[in-house]
Design a protein around this motif. Sequence first.
Motif, PDB file in Angstrom:
ATOM      1  N   LYS A  24       0.842  -1.195   0.000  1.00 19.31           N
ATOM      2  CA  LYS A  24       0.000   0.000   0.000  1.00 19.31           C
ATOM      3  C   LYS A  24       0.877   1.246   0.000  1.00 19.31           C
ATOM      4  CE  LYS A  24      -3.760  -2.287   2.529  1.00 19.31           C
ATOM      5  NZ  LYS A  24      -4.609  -2.270   3.751  1.00 19.31           N
ATOM      6  N   ASP A  25       0.349   2.330  -0.563  1.00 18.93           N
ATOM      7  CA  ASP A  25       1.105   3.574  -0.575  1.00 18.93           C
ATOM      8  C   ASP A  25       0.852   4.346   0.711  1.00 18.93           C
ATOM      9  OD1 ASP A  25      -1.412   4.669  -0.781  1.00 18.93           O
ATOM     10  OD2 ASP A  25      -1.211   5.285  -2.874  1.00 18.93           O
ATOM     11  N   SER A  26       1.385   5.564   0.787  1.00 16.03           N
ATOM     12  CA  SER A  26       1.251   6.365   2.004  1.00 16.03           C
ATOM     13  C   SER A  26      -0.182   6.737   2.319  1.00 16.03           C
ATOM     14  CB  SER A  26       2.103   7.635   1.883  1.00 16.03           C
ATOM     15  OG  SER A  26       1.699   8.397   0.757  1.00 16.03           O
ATOM     16  N   GLN A  27      -1.068   6.656   1.325  1.00 16.84           N
ATOM     17  CA  GLN A  27      -2.479   6.978   1.526  1.00 16.84           C
ATOM     18  C   GLN A  27      -3.313   5.718   1.775  1.00 16.84           C
ATOM     19  OE1 GLN A  27      -3.286  10.180   1.714  1.00 16.84           O
ATOM     20  NE2 GLN A  27      -1.136  10.680   1.240  1.00 16.84           N
ATOM     21  N   LYS A  28      -2.637   4.582   2.028  1.00 18.56           N
ATOM     22  CA  LYS A  28      -3.293   3.304   2.293  1.00 18.56           C
ATOM     23  C   LYS A  28      -4.041   2.755   1.073  1.00 18.56           C
ATOM     24  CE  LYS A  28      -1.973   3.442   6.588  1.00 18.56           C
ATOM     25  NZ  LYS A  28      -0.911   2.527   7.078  1.00 18.56           N
ATOM     26  N   ARG A  29      -3.665   3.211  -0.116  1.00 22.03           N
ATOM     27  CA  ARG A  29      -4.293   2.695  -1.331  1.00 22.03           C
ATOM     28  C   ARG A  29      -3.549   1.443  -1.808  1.00 22.03           C
ATOM     29  NH1 ARG A  29      -4.289   8.450  -4.396  1.00 22.03           N
ATOM     30  NH2 ARG A  29      -2.121   8.181  -3.702  1.00 22.03           N
ATOM     31  N   ILE A  30      -4.307   0.452  -2.268  1.00 20.63           N
ATOM     32  CA  ILE A  30      -3.731  -0.813  -2.709  1.00 20.63           C
ATOM     33  C   ILE A  30      -2.948  -0.605  -4.011  1.00 20.63           C
ATOM     34  CG2 ILE A  30      -4.260  -3.143  -3.509  1.00 20.63           C
ATOM     35  CD1 ILE A  30      -6.674  -3.123  -1.655  1.00 20.63           C
ATOM     36  N   LEU A  31      -1.712  -1.107  -4.041  1.00 23.91           N
ATOM     37  CA  LEU A  31      -0.855  -0.925  -5.214  1.00 23.91           C
ATOM     38  C   LEU A  31      -1.038  -2.032  -6.253  1.00 23.91           C
ATOM     39  CD1 LEU A  31       2.444   0.100  -3.376  1.00 23.91           C
ATOM     40  CD2 LEU A  31       0.821   1.608  -4.523  1.00 23.91           C
ATOM     41  N   GLY A  32      -1.501  -3.194  -5.848  1.00 18.64           N
ATOM     42  CA  GLY A  32      -1.699  -4.297  -6.791  1.00 18.64           C
ATOM     43  C   GLY A  32      -0.483  -5.173  -6.970  1.00 18.64           C
ATOM     44  N   PHE A  33       0.582  -4.917  -6.222  1.00 15.58           N
ATOM     45  CA  PHE A  33       1.771  -5.761  -6.314  1.00 15.58           C
ATOM     46  C   PHE A  33       2.459  -5.822  -4.956  1.00 15.58           C
ATOM     47  CE2 PHE A  33       3.204  -1.474  -7.370  1.00 15.58           C
ATOM     48  CZ  PHE A  33       4.323  -1.327  -6.563  1.00 15.58           C
ATOM     49  N   SER A  34       3.304  -6.809  -4.799  1.00 13.68           N
ATOM     50  CA  SER A  34       4.081  -6.988  -3.573  1.00 13.68           C
ATOM     51  C   SER A  34       5.561  -6.984  -3.923  1.00 13.68           C
ATOM     52  CB  SER A  34       3.695  -8.301  -2.893  1.00 13.68           C
ATOM     53  OG  SER A  34       4.472  -8.512  -1.726  1.00 13.68           O
ATOM     54  N   THR A  35       6.357  -6.295  -3.147  1.00 16.05           N
ATOM     55  CA  THR A  35       7.796  -6.184  -3.404  1.00 16.05           C
ATOM     56  C   THR A  35       8.565  -7.125  -2.479  1.00 16.05           C
ATOM     57  OG1 THR A  35       7.538  -3.856  -4.019  1.00 16.05           O
ATOM     58  CG2 THR A  35       9.764  -4.622  -3.495  1.00 16.05           C
ATOM     59  N   ILE A  36       9.454  -7.913  -3.062  1.00 18.13           N
ATOM     60  CA  ILE A  36      10.282  -8.845  -2.299  1.00 18.13           C
ATOM     61  C   ILE A  36      11.746  -8.490  -2.521  1.00 18.13           C
ATOM     62  CG2 ILE A  36      10.974 -11.254  -1.993  1.00 18.13           C
ATOM     63  CD1 ILE A  36       8.218 -12.093  -2.817  1.00 18.13           C
ATOM     64  N   ILE A  37      12.469  -8.288  -1.419  1.00 21.29           N
ATOM     65  CA  ILE A  37      13.882  -7.905  -1.482  1.00 21.29           C
ATOM     66  C   ILE A  37      14.709  -9.006  -0.820  1.00 21.29           C
ATOM     67  CG2 ILE A  37      15.593  -6.172  -0.854  1.00 21.29           C
ATOM     68  CD1 ILE A  37      13.331  -4.142  -0.666  1.00 21.29           C
ATOM     69  N   THR A  38      15.654  -9.573  -1.553  1.00 24.58           N
ATOM     70  CA  THR A  38      16.531 -10.629  -1.048  1.00 24.58           C
ATOM     71  C   THR A  38      17.967 -10.362  -1.502  1.00 24.58           C
ATOM     72  OG1 THR A  38      16.131 -11.991  -3.017  1.00 24.58           O
ATOM     73  CG2 THR A  38      14.685 -12.359  -1.112  1.00 24.58           C
ATOM     74  N   PRO A  39      18.955 -11.000  -0.873  1.00 20.27           N
ATOM     75  CA  PRO A  39      20.325 -10.896  -1.383  1.00 20.27           C
ATOM     76  C   PRO A  39      20.397 -11.482  -2.794  1.00 20.27           C
ATOM     77  CG  PRO A  39      20.312 -11.774   0.851  1.00 20.27           C
ATOM     78  CD  PRO A  39      18.897 -11.766   0.388  1.00 20.27           C
ATOM     79  N   SER A  40      21.068 -10.808  -3.692  1.00 16.61           N
ATOM     80  CA  SER A  40      21.171 -11.290  -5.069  1.00 16.61           C
ATOM     81  C   SER A  40      22.005 -12.574  -5.117  1.00 16.61           C
ATOM     82  CB  SER A  40      21.815 -10.225  -5.958  1.00 16.61           C
ATOM     83  OG  SER A  40      23.173 -10.031  -5.595  1.00 16.61           O
ATOM     84  N   LYS A  41      21.855 -13.334  -6.210  1.00 17.91           N
ATOM     85  CA  LYS A  41      22.622 -14.572  -6.364  1.00 17.91           C
ATOM     86  C   LYS A  41      24.118 -14.291  -6.380  1.00 17.91           C
ATOM     87  CE  LYS A  41      19.075 -17.248  -8.809  1.00 17.91           C
ATOM     88  NZ  LYS A  41      18.733 -18.001 -10.037  1.00 17.91           N
ATOM     89  N   GLU A  42      24.494 -13.175  -7.012  1.00 14.91           N
ATOM     90  CA  GLU A  42      25.915 -12.798  -7.052  1.00 14.91           C
ATOM     91  C   GLU A  42      26.449 -12.552  -5.646  1.00 14.91           C
ATOM     92  OE1 GLU A  42      23.555 -11.511  -8.897  1.00 14.91           O
ATOM     93  OE2 GLU A  42      24.075 -12.308 -10.884  1.00 14.91           O
ATOM     94  N   SER A  43      25.648 -11.879  -4.806  1.00 10.20           N
ATOM     95  CA  SER A  43      26.065 -11.602  -3.429  1.00 10.20           C
ATOM     96  C   SER A  43      26.191 -12.890  -2.629  1.00 10.20           C
ATOM     97  CB  SER A  43      25.055 -10.670  -2.753  1.00 10.20           C
ATOM     98  OG  SER A  43      24.977  -9.432  -3.419  1.00 10.20           O
TER      99      SER A  43
END
Length: 272
Positions: A24-43
Amino acid sequence: MNSKNNFLGFNIREFKAGKYTSGKDSQKRILGFSTIITPSKESQKEHYTKITEVIDKHKAKPQAALIKNLNPIIRGWCNYFSIGCPTKVFYRMDYLIYWKLRRWAKRRHPNKGEYWINKYWQKIGNRNWVFSTSRENNPLTLVEHGSFKSQQYIKVKGDASPDDGNLTYWSTRIGKHPQMPKRTASLLKKQKGKCRRCGLFFKDGDVIELDHIIPKSKGGKDEYKNWQLLHRHCHDEKTRTDGSLERSGSKTGCNSAMPKQLSNIPSNYRWK
């Protein structure tokens, strides 16, 4: 998958998501996607290669020397990549390192059986198979990637500023503030800005008092694990029932944890 990108060693991906799992954004509106952050394969490959190099250099060195050299590498990498969703990566890294250490142990004792090789792993508390020196004489233990938890960072309020005078908010957020005692700021961060008795958030202007969880009259010590912050009225309620007054009369030994007020400014003071 909408996008895929590596940045500063992280792999950032966005996936389509429904309204219950979407970001959700700062206004609590649904963005329609989820962000996933992980260490890259190179790392991950770079980190594992560094670990294996250290292990290979310590083929004939004692276990304690190996642990001392590996721990700073593991701590630094995990602290950097602890944001996002690194849990699966961390546990997988522990799995790979475990088998590398098994080969290290077998190489040192080629004529010994598996049972004898297992002496390099100990049971510590409720944890099994911990790569550690003997449990006697303060053992050295290898830091596990899985012991580092994912950190979720909360955005700063839109109207908040370190110079706005809200000591409670900034002490809770970063655990320190120039105008707040170090002990109080650390406890605010530990308690996530909440009173341990009523569970409500401390607000700017509230009188916050330091309390001994086990009263000093009952043998409680002056140490962080025996301290907590309470609202003044919550502190008074606890003091009446926890035995704090049995030996000290009306004095509890607990003082206000808020910063002391500056000396009064004369009404006729001329600001320059």
